[in-house]
Motif scaffolding. Structure first.
Motif, short mmCIF file in Angstrom:
data_model
loop_
_atom_site.label_atom_id
_atom_site.label_comp_id
_atom_site.label_asym_id
_atom_site.label_seq_id
_atom_site.Cartn_x
_atom_site.Cartn_y
_atom_site.Cartn_z
N GLY A 1 0.71 -1.15 -0.04
CA GLY A 1 -0.11 -0.09 -0.05
C GLY A 1 0.79 1.39 0.14
O GLY A 1 0.27 2.26 0.33
N CYS A 2 2.09 1.21 -0.53
CA CYS A 2 2.98 2.27 -0.41
C CYS A 2 2.36 3.11 -1.70
O CYS A 2 1.77 2.91 -2.52
N PRO A 3 2.82 4.71 -1.48
CA PRO A 3 2.13 5.55 -2.72
C PRO A 3 3.00 5.62 -3.67
O PRO A 3 2.94 6.39 -4.50
N ARG B 1 -4.76 5.89 -4.54
CA ARG B 1 -4.96 5.35 -3.13
C ARG B 1 -5.59 6.18 -2.45
O ARG B 1 -5.90 7.40 -2.35
N THR B 2 -6.43 5.47 -1.38
CA THR B 2 -7.30 6.15 -0.54
C THR B 2 -6.69 5.42 0.83
O THR B 2 -6.76 4.14 1.05
N VAL B 3 -6.47 6.15 1.93
CA VAL B 3 -5.84 5.65 3.15
C VAL B 3 -6.64 6.07 4.22
O VAL B 3 -7.21 7.20 4.59
N THR B 4 -6.89 5.08 5.00
CA THR B 4 -7.89 5.13 6.53
C THR B 4 -7.27 4.65 7.45
O THR B 4 -6.28 3.53 7.19
N CYS C 1 -7.55 0.59 6.45
CA CYS C 1 -7.05 0.11 5.29
C CYS C 1 -6.49 0.90 4.11
O CYS C 1 -7.16 2.26 4.28
N ILE C 2 -5.77 0.59 3.13
CA ILE C 2 -5.48 1.25 2.20
C ILE C 2 -6.00 0.50 0.95
O ILE C 2 -5.77 -0.51 0.79
N THR D 1 -4.44 -2.09 7.54
CA THR D 1 -3.68 -1.34 8.12
C THR D 1 -3.99 -1.12 9.69
O THR D 1 -4.93 -1.71 10.28
N ILE E 1 0.12 5.45 10.27
CA ILE E 1 -0.50 4.31 9.55
C ILE E 1 0.63 3.36 8.71
O ILE E 1 1.29 3.76 7.75
#
Length: 333
Positions: free
Chosen positions: A218-220, A233-236, A239-240, A299, A308
């Motif tokens: 899930g890295c950018p 990407r959407t990060v919460t 989860c990613i 995550t 995160i």
């Protein structure tokens, strides 16, 4: 990067390191604009060439500037026939009503822009393959007799600037909602208008699919290096989410090369009639959303720094803790 612009530049004026740099040797021929599928280079003349073509009605002549008597021709003069792209041909025929294009070029074998002729022929072949039995466009290509004029800078030929390029870091080249790939949108628009007339099999070479393995953390990085904004990407805290829109993917493979986990692969995308119908843009002239999720990475908060981090690690990578667990959910399509 895909290096298409570097390979076609007749002056070897383009270099790609951490930046894209254009040297003073550039003569503004526009081949880099035509070759780049990602819309990194901006050339309003090349983008609007299809509009110039339709000004002459159903039959139009296109002449390479190297042809000595090009000013006397009743048609469009281009620095090189290679700037006439697939998108231009489709839009000219489907939208502009052009049915025949007569193209005159010089002795390409002796020209430093010789790759432009191959680019144009490839565009014609793609257009012909896409249109199949639909008789929308005929292209005639011939070489002019006699000597070609010396090649020079073309800025003075056009009423508006042919090329506008900002030298900027590669990570800043990624497209946003307000900075879209106009060339890709033009292709989507033309294909949407064609719909059932186009060969779905031929379309597979134009659109790609991205697959993500369970090695994804899930890295950018893939999002950052995608020049068309096809990956988001959407990060919460839980989860990613990695989403993908196949229409904007040009298969440049930046994401494949840059992924530190070697978790990404690409392949040609098979299309159906239903997908083709959804290619049409709505009345606001914006693409109909076609995003789908290709990976979910669970995550949690790093106990050391609070950031995160993927659940497969006890602490984030920056804090050096690593303990793999099952944390990636691959979405079946």
């Amino acid at each position: 990067m895909c290096n298409e612009c570097v390979e076609v530049c007749p002056k070897n004026a383009i270099s790609i390191t951490s930046n894209i740099e254009i040297s003073g040797a550039c003569d503004l021929c526009g081949l880099c604009v035509a070759a780049c599928p990602n819309g990194v280079f901006v050339d309003q003349r090349t983008q609007d060439l299809w509009k110039d073509l339709q000004e002459y009605g159903a039959r139009v002549s296109v002449a390479c500037h190297a042809v000595a008597d090009c000013e006397e021709r009743d048609g469009v003069v281009v620095p090189c026939v290679g700037v006439v792209t697939l998108e231009c041909l489709l839009l000219a025929s489907v939208v502009g009503g052009v049915r025949r294009v007569d193209v005159t070029h010089g002795d390409c074998d002796r020209c430093e822009r010789r790759k432009g002729r191959s680019m144009f022929i490839r565009a014609v072949q793609q257009a012909t393959s896409l249109l199949g039995d639909v008789e929308l466009l005929t292209v005639n290509l011939r070489m002019a007799q006699g000597e070609c004029r010396p090649l020079s800078r073309f800025a003075g030929l056009y009423r508006r600037e042919i090329l506008s390029l900002l030298t900027r870091p590669l990570f800043s080249l990624r497209k946003t909602a307000s900075d879209v790939n106009e060339r890709r949108l033009a292709l989507i628009s033309a294909l949407g208008r064609l719909q059932s007339k186009v060969s779905l099999f031929s379309l597979e070479a134009l659109f790609s699919e991205v697959d993500v393995s369970d090695r994804c953390t899930g890295c950018p990085i893939c999002e950052a290096v995608c020049p068309t904004g096809a990956l988001v990407r959407t990060v919460t805290p839980e989860c990613i989410t990695l989403r993908f829109d196949f229409r904007f993917c040009t298969n440049c493979k930046n994401c494949v090369v840059a992924c530190p986990e070697c978790a990404i692969t690409t392949k040609n995308r098979s299309l159906t009639n239903e997908v083709m119908r959804n290619l049409i843009r709505d009345e606001t002239e914006k693409p109909v959303p076609m995003w789908h999720t290709i990976a979910l990475v669970k995550t949690h908060s790093c106990p050391s720094c609070g950031g995160i981090t993927p659940a497969r690690y006890d602490v984030c990578l920056a804090c050096q803790g690593k303990r793999p667990t099952d944390s990636v959910v691959i979405i079946e399509r």
